[in-house]
Design an enzyme around this catalytic site. Sequence first.
Site, PDB file in Angstrom:
ATOM      1  N   GLU A 181      16.023 -14.459  58.492  1.00  0.00           N
ATOM      2  CA  GLU A 181      14.631 -14.549  58.969  1.00  0.00           C
ATOM      3  C   GLU A 181      13.993 -15.849  58.473  1.00  0.00           C
ATOM      4  O   GLU A 181      13.285 -16.529  59.224  1.00  0.00           O
ATOM      5  CB  GLU A 181      13.828 -13.346  58.481  1.00  0.00           C
ATOM      6  CG  GLU A 181      14.240 -12.056  59.185  1.00  0.00           C
ATOM      7  CD  GLU A 181      13.594 -10.807  58.607  1.00  0.00           C
ATOM      8  OE1 GLU A 181      13.633  -9.778  59.291  1.00  0.00           O
ATOM      9  OE2 GLU A 181      13.089 -10.845  57.481  1.00  0.00           O
ATOM     10  N   GLY A 209       8.081  -9.224  62.106  1.00  0.00           N
ATOM     11  CA  GLY A 209       7.241  -8.260  61.396  1.00  0.00           C
ATOM     12  C   GLY A 209       7.109  -8.625  59.930  1.00  0.00           C
ATOM     13  O   GLY A 209       7.539  -9.703  59.491  1.00  0.00           O
TER      14      GLY A 209
HETATM   15  C1  5RP Z   1      13.310  -7.042  58.114  1.00  0.00           C
HETATM   16  C2  5RP Z   1      11.865  -7.347  57.925  1.00  0.00           C
HETATM   17  C3  5RP Z   1      10.909  -6.609  58.793  1.00  0.00           C
HETATM   18  O1  5RP Z   1      10.122  -7.527  59.477  1.00  0.00           O
HETATM   19  C4  5RP Z   1      10.041  -5.732  57.946  1.00  0.00           C
HETATM   20  O2  5RP Z   1      10.869  -4.902  57.151  1.00  0.00           O
HETATM   21  C5  5RP Z   1       9.098  -4.878  58.801  1.00  0.00           C
HETATM   22  O3  5RP Z   1       9.865  -3.947  59.487  1.00  0.00           O
HETATM   23  P1  5RP Z   1       9.216  -2.931  60.534  1.00  0.00           P
HETATM   24  O4  5RP Z   1       8.758  -3.727  61.698  1.00  0.00           O
HETATM   25  O5  5RP Z   1      10.371  -2.010  60.878  1.00  0.00           O
HETATM   26  O6  5RP Z   1       8.095  -2.205  59.869  1.00  0.00           O
HETATM   27  O7  5RP Z   1      11.463  -8.141  57.130  1.00  0.00           O
HETATM   28  O8  5RP Z   1      14.100  -7.685  57.147  1.00  0.00           O
END
Ligand code: 5RP
Length: 224
Positions: free
Chosen positions: A103, A82
């Site tokens: 990530e 995401g």
């Molecule tokens: C986690 C991230 C996530 O991809 C980002 O925060 C988006 O999160 P969500 O899918 O809950 O909206 O970078 O470190």
Amino acid sequence: MTQDELKALVGQAALAHVVPGELVGVGTGSTVNHFIDALAPMKDRIAGCVSSSQASTARLLAHGIRVLEATEVQGLPVYVDGADEIDHQGFMIKGGGAALTREKIVADLAERFVCIADASKRVEVLGAFPLPVEVIEMAAAQLVRRFQALGGTAALRLKADGQPLITDNGHPLLDVRGLQITDPLALETEINQWPGVVSVGLFARHRASVCLLGTPAGVQTLVF
Ligand code: 5RP
């Protein structure tokens, strides 16, 4: 549709980018949780997953999906994750879930980055979402001053109990507010050179190859 329904929609759509018989890089967050749940029924048709956080690993294992360490693999065809913001060039802010360092490591192993996001994440200029930066604790105060010199306001991310949030890697995080990121590549390069920065949640060098954007009209595919 609710935001969560849009996340579920793109989590499901990302299955089309999974390569049968191969490994899958798996990000972190509520959108990725939908992807993991959608992946579960095809767990016997993939070689396994490389995960970007303890939370995603726990969810994958709960589904009986094989998880390999990043150290065990030399490459991945695809990484699915995401974003907190994504712009028209596929540059992203990530790390709202505090998993930015792992990530980026898993994204770096992958040939393609498939970003899955609901339409609220699509922005013209990155920076309205506070930029997460994982740091070595002893450098935190001087890094706050460096961000101040750039026009940003950095503060330690705190948990609900008021204590600093500590990442899976054992470090605190700064969230930087007030930046208008017009040149993500240059800013990522600059921040990466500051002593004490573990990683910055600006994904410019590791931008999305494709974004599956969940909109009320369906999944929009943006190719970068
Ligand atoms: C986690 C991230 C996530 O991809 C980002 O925060 C988006 O999160 P969500 O899918 O809950 O909206 O970078 O470190």
